[in-house]
Design a protein around this motif. Structure first.
Motif, short mmCIF file in Angstrom:
data_model
loop_
_atom_site.label_atom_id
_atom_site.label_comp_id
_atom_site.label_asym_id
_atom_site.label_seq_id
_atom_site.Cartn_x
_atom_site.Cartn_y
_atom_site.Cartn_z
N ALA A 109 0.82 -1.21 0.00
CA ALA A 109 0.00 0.00 0.00
C ALA A 109 0.85 1.26 0.00
O ALA A 109 0.39 2.34 -0.39
CB ALA A 109 -0.93 0.00 1.22
N PRO A 112 3.72 3.08 -4.49
CA PRO A 112 2.98 3.41 -5.72
C PRO A 112 3.85 3.33 -6.97
O PRO A 112 5.08 3.39 -6.90
CB PRO A 112 2.54 4.86 -5.47
CG PRO A 112 3.66 5.42 -4.64
CD PRO A 112 4.11 4.29 -3.75
N GLU A 113 3.21 3.19 -8.11
CA GLU A 113 3.87 3.25 -9.41
C GLU A 113 5.01 2.24 -9.56
O GLU A 113 6.11 2.57 -9.99
CB GLU A 113 4.38 4.66 -9.68
CG GLU A 113 3.27 5.70 -9.79
CD GLU A 113 2.39 5.52 -11.03
OE1 GLU A 113 2.93 5.44 -12.13
OE2 GLU A 113 1.16 5.44 -10.86
N LYS A 134 0.68 -1.81 -6.74
CA LYS A 134 0.14 -0.64 -7.43
C LYS A 134 1.04 -0.35 -8.63
O LYS A 134 2.03 0.35 -8.52
CB LYS A 134 0.10 0.56 -6.48
CG LYS A 134 -0.85 0.40 -5.31
CD LYS A 134 -0.85 1.64 -4.44
CE LYS A 134 -1.84 1.52 -3.30
NZ LYS A 134 -1.85 2.75 -2.44
N LYS A 162 -4.52 -7.12 -12.12
CA LYS A 162 -5.76 -6.39 -11.89
C LYS A 162 -6.52 -6.16 -13.20
O LYS A 162 -5.95 -6.18 -14.29
CB LYS A 162 -5.46 -5.05 -11.21
CG LYS A 162 -4.85 -5.22 -9.83
CD LYS A 162 -4.52 -3.87 -9.21
CE LYS A 162 -3.92 -4.03 -7.82
NZ LYS A 162 -3.55 -2.75 -7.21
#
Length: 217
Positions: A109, A112-113, A134, A162
């Protein structure tokens, strides 16, 4: 924008990794991983290390990250694993990367990226790590090392990717205990809708080359 391959940085990472790892055992895949990380020029590199494994992959990723000026984070399961990893890294005279300790859901979490991710197949949270990643809007390259035992029981990349991403290409490289590679790309809005409304996706593995082909039925 998307990830674009650079032969120049791939070559630099590969050569430096070969020089660094020439005296180490079990380094038959690390040069390839380092070259891939260098060549795809990711801004964020994430590794999930498993207690008891060697750190050759970390050495190669660290070299690639330094060439790129990329952020490189290594995830370990607990404080005991952290101490083990730090000791092994120091014994090899390598810099210790940014370390994160904790459960997959908590650590991922905060990352990011993600554009280049390597997970040791010995980790029990393998599926969760990939599933919670992510990924970058530019796409991502996903790898599993030491994957043979886990991947022979029906693992498929499209099970952990995803909905807003699609599997572009995947391959199995017979080095070490098996190196499994996937390149994923973010769907455009129209592609996302088509993906969700399609009847099914069919996976076929070429037994000669080890490549996994995904197409719509």
């Amino acid at each position: 924008m998307k990830l674009v391959w650079s032969p120049e940085t791939a070559s630099k990472a590969y050569i430096d990794t070969v020089k660094t790892c020439k005296k180490l055992k079990e380094s038959d895949h690390v040069e390839l991983i380092s070259a891939m990380a260098g060549g795809w020029k990711p801004r964020m590199i994430v590794e999930a290390w498993s207690s008891g494994s060697n750190i050759t992959t970390s050495i190669g990723l660290g070299i690639a990250a330094r060439h790129l000026g990329a952020r490189y984070v290594c995830i370990v399961q607990n404080k005991r694993s952290k101490l083990e990893y730090e000791a092994a890294t120091k014994d090899n005279g390598s810099p210790i990367p940014e370390l994160m300790v904790g459960e997959a859901k908590d650590v991922m979490a905060r990352l990011p990226e993600v554009e280049f991710m390597v997970v040791d197949g010995g980790r029990k949270d393998l599926y969760e790590l990939f599933g919670l990643a992510k990924l970058s809007h530019r796409g991502a390259v996903l790898l599993c090392t030491n994957g043979k035992p886990r991947f022979t029981v029906g693992f498929r990349w499209n099970l952990v990717i995803k909905d807003n991403y699609r599997l572009v290409r995947s391959a199995i490289i017979p080095v070490g205990q098996g190196l499994y590679i996937a390149y994923v790309k973010k769907n455009r809005e129209s592609e996302k809708s088509s993906f969700r409304n399609s009847s099914r996706w069919i996976t076929r593995i070429d037994q000669k080359t080890g490549e996994e082909h995904v197409f719509r039925g």
